[in-house]
Write a protein that holds these residues in place. Sequence first.
Motif, PDB file in Angstrom:
ATOM      1  N   UNK A   1       0.849  -1.194   0.000  1.00 15.64           N
ATOM      2  CA  UNK A   1       0.000   0.000   0.000  1.00 15.64           C
ATOM      3  C   UNK A   1       0.883   1.242   0.000  1.00 15.64           C
ATOM      4  N   UNK A   2       0.432   2.263  -0.679  1.00 10.87           N
ATOM      5  CA  UNK A   2       1.168   3.533  -0.680  1.00 10.87           C
ATOM      6  C   UNK A   2       0.842   4.305   0.595  1.00 10.87           C
ATOM      7  N   UNK A   3       1.879   4.798   1.246  1.00 17.75           N
ATOM      8  CA  UNK A   3       1.690   5.528   2.504  1.00 17.75           C
ATOM      9  C   UNK A   3       2.577   6.772   2.499  1.00 17.75           C
ATOM     10  N   UNK A   4       2.208   7.677   3.365  1.00 14.59           N
ATOM     11  CA  UNK A   4       3.050   8.847   3.608  1.00 14.59           C
ATOM     12  C   UNK A   4       3.086   9.086   5.111  1.00 14.59           C
ATOM     13  N   UNK A   5       4.219   9.552   5.594  1.00 12.96           N
ATOM     14  CA  UNK A   5       4.371   9.757   7.034  1.00 12.96           C
ATOM     15  C   UNK A   5       3.621  11.007   7.471  1.00 12.96           C
ATOM     16  N   UNK A   6       2.838  10.859   8.509  1.00 15.68           N
ATOM     17  CA  UNK A   6       2.123  11.999   9.061  1.00 15.68           C
ATOM     18  C   UNK A   6       2.763  12.520  10.342  1.00 15.68           C
ATOM     19  N   UNK A   7       3.557  11.675  11.017  1.00 18.34           N
ATOM     20  CA  UNK A   7       4.207  12.153  12.242  1.00 18.34           C
ATOM     21  C   UNK A   7       5.303  11.177  12.644  1.00 18.34           C
TER      22      UNK A   7
ATOM     23  N   UNK B   1      -3.035  15.759  -1.241  1.00 12.22           N
ATOM     24  CA  UNK B   1      -2.511  15.986   0.106  1.00 12.22           C
ATOM     25  C   UNK B   1      -1.691  17.270   0.145  1.00 12.22           C
ATOM     26  N   UNK B   2      -1.576  17.836   1.335  1.00 12.28           N
ATOM     27  CA  UNK B   2      -0.740  19.020   1.541  1.00 12.28           C
ATOM     28  C   UNK B   2       0.647  18.582   2.001  1.00 12.28           C
TER      29      UNK B   2
ATOM     30  N   UNK C   1      13.346  33.430   1.946  1.00  9.16           N
ATOM     31  CA  UNK C   1      12.230  33.592   2.867  1.00  9.16           C
ATOM     32  C   UNK C   1      11.545  32.252   3.118  1.00  9.16           C
ATOM     33  N   UNK C   2      11.449  31.435   2.065  1.00 12.97           N
ATOM     34  CA  UNK C   2      10.784  30.131   2.186  1.00 12.97           C
ATOM     35  C   UNK C   2      11.642  29.049   1.543  1.00 12.97           C
ATOM     36  N   UNK C   3      12.404  28.307   2.340  1.00  9.98           N
ATOM     37  CA  UNK C   3      13.183  27.190   1.787  1.00  9.98           C
ATOM     38  C   UNK C   3      12.295  26.013   1.403  1.00  9.98           C
ATOM     39  N   UNK C   4      11.077  25.995   1.913  1.00  8.56           N
ATOM     40  CA  UNK C   4      10.075  24.999   1.550  1.00  8.56           C
ATOM     41  C   UNK C   4       8.757  25.715   1.310  1.00  8.56           C
ATOM     42  N   UNK C   5       7.949  25.140   0.429  1.00  8.60           N
ATOM     43  CA  UNK C   5       6.644  25.719   0.127  1.00  8.60           C
ATOM     44  C   UNK C   5       5.589  24.633   0.288  1.00  8.60           C
ATOM     45  N   UNK C   6       4.518  24.950   0.995  1.00  7.79           N
ATOM     46  CA  UNK C   6       3.443  23.977   1.165  1.00  7.79           C
ATOM     47  C   UNK C   6       2.549  23.981  -0.070  1.00  7.79           C
ATOM     48  N   UNK C   7       2.418  22.820  -0.692  1.00  9.19           N
ATOM     49  CA  UNK C   7       1.623  22.670  -1.907  1.00  9.19           C
ATOM     50  C   UNK C   7       0.574  21.580  -1.723  1.00  9.19           C
ATOM     51  N   UNK C   8      -0.518  21.717  -2.484  1.00  8.12           N
ATOM     52  CA  UNK C   8      -1.471  20.622  -2.629  1.00  8.12           C
ATOM     53  C   UNK C   8      -1.010  19.810  -3.825  1.00  8.12           C
ATOM     54  N   UNK C   9      -0.694  18.537  -3.602  1.00  7.12           N
ATOM     55  CA  UNK C   9      -0.168  17.681  -4.673  1.00  7.12           C
ATOM     56  C   UNK C   9      -0.943  16.370  -4.721  1.00  7.12           C
ATOM     57  N   UNK C  10      -0.803  15.668  -5.848  1.00  9.19           N
ATOM     58  CA  UNK C  10      -1.412  14.352  -6.013  1.00  9.19           C
ATOM     59  C   UNK C  10      -0.455  13.288  -5.487  1.00  9.19           C
ATOM     60  N   UNK C  11      -0.961  12.355  -4.699  1.00  6.87           N
ATOM     61  CA  UNK C  11      -0.109  11.367  -4.040  1.00  6.87           C
ATOM     62  C   UNK C  11       0.732  10.560  -5.021  1.00  6.87           C
ATOM     63  N   UNK C  12       0.206  10.298  -6.199  1.00 10.54           N
ATOM     64  CA  UNK C  12       0.952   9.506  -7.164  1.00 10.54           C
ATOM     65  C   UNK C  12       1.951  10.297  -7.967  1.00 10.54           C
ATOM     66  N   UNK C  13       2.052  11.596  -7.724  1.00 11.18           N
ATOM     67  CA  UNK C  13       2.941  12.443  -8.531  1.00 11.18           C
ATOM     68  C   UNK C  13       3.516  13.563  -7.674  1.00 11.18           C
TER      69      UNK C  13
ATOM     70  N   UNK D   1      -0.159  20.750  -9.169  1.00  8.30           N
ATOM     71  CA  UNK D   1       0.198  21.256  -7.833  1.00  8.30           C
ATOM     72  C   UNK D   1      -0.206  22.719  -7.708  1.00  8.30           C
ATOM     73  N   UNK D   2      -0.591  23.107  -6.511  1.00  8.27           N
ATOM     74  CA  UNK D   2      -0.914  24.513  -6.269  1.00  8.27           C
ATOM     75  C   UNK D   2      -0.620  24.849  -4.812  1.00  8.27           C
ATOM     76  N   UNK D   3      -0.312  26.121  -4.536  1.00  7.63           N
ATOM     77  CA  UNK D   3      -0.010  26.518  -3.149  1.00  7.63           C
ATOM     78  C   UNK D   3      -1.244  26.392  -2.266  1.00  7.63           C
ATOM     79  N   UNK D   4      -0.998  26.144  -0.990  1.00 11.99           N
ATOM     80  CA  UNK D   4      -2.104  26.096  -0.036  1.00 11.99           C
ATOM     81  C   UNK D   4      -2.541  27.501   0.386  1.00 11.99           C
ATOM     82  N   UNK D   5      -1.660  28.492   0.130  1.00 15.34           N
ATOM     83  CA  UNK D   5      -1.953  29.884   0.483  1.00 15.34           C
ATOM     84  C   UNK D   5      -2.330  30.644  -0.790  1.00 15.34           C
TER      85      UNK D   5
END
Length: 213
Positions: free
Chosen positions: A75-81, A105-106, A131-143, A172-176
């Motif tokens: 199964x495909x998984x992603x770490x949440x914590x 997912x974000x 200012x932002x070394x990382x950017x929060x995006x909405x992305x598709x889990x398979x891509x 993909x698109x920004x959450x903000x």
Amino acid sequence: MAGEIPDLIAQERTGTGKGAARQARRNGMVPGIVFGGEADPLPIQVPFNELFKRLKAGRFKSTLFNLKVDGHDDVRVICRDVQRDVVKDLPTHLDLMRLRRTTKINLFIHVDFINEDAAPGIKKGGVLTVVRPEVELVVTAGDIPDHITVDLTGMDIGDIVHISDVTLPEGAKPTVERDFVICNISAPSGLKASEDEDEAEADEVPAIEQTDD
């Protein structure tokens, strides 16, 4: 873009609760739970050394894994914590969420800054301020993208890169919603101080000499 999905090999964990978790740690394992989807939560354990190596490599929480557990379908998984020991900062528990390829997912995606040597502002002594070394995006889990790229070619002192200036992966698109800043090229501190002094002098009102009539 993300390449082949890496495997994360785990074992089903017998027993739940603090006692079972402590026993897993004594055996050199990190206990965890797999949740989400239509299946029941699955207690697992992952070899400590394997998990620690992946955490040190970075981007663990933004990586999609193919979870392999004996007796269960992959199964495909992603770490949440990832919970850590407050003193040693070592992993003590992890939470994994099941995903479909089409699940949105974000995630925080790393930003790569390229072609600093082609930025006139940096050649003049300007400083790249991230200012932002990382950017929060909405992305598709398979891509899931491995990173997004900011090209500094042609940037001069005072130039700013907003999120709207960056080419994002398809889907993909920004959450903000607002057009936030990613980075800028600021003037060297010495030049800033000189400009501030010039402005201060320009703002001074000349004293009017008074004479007795």
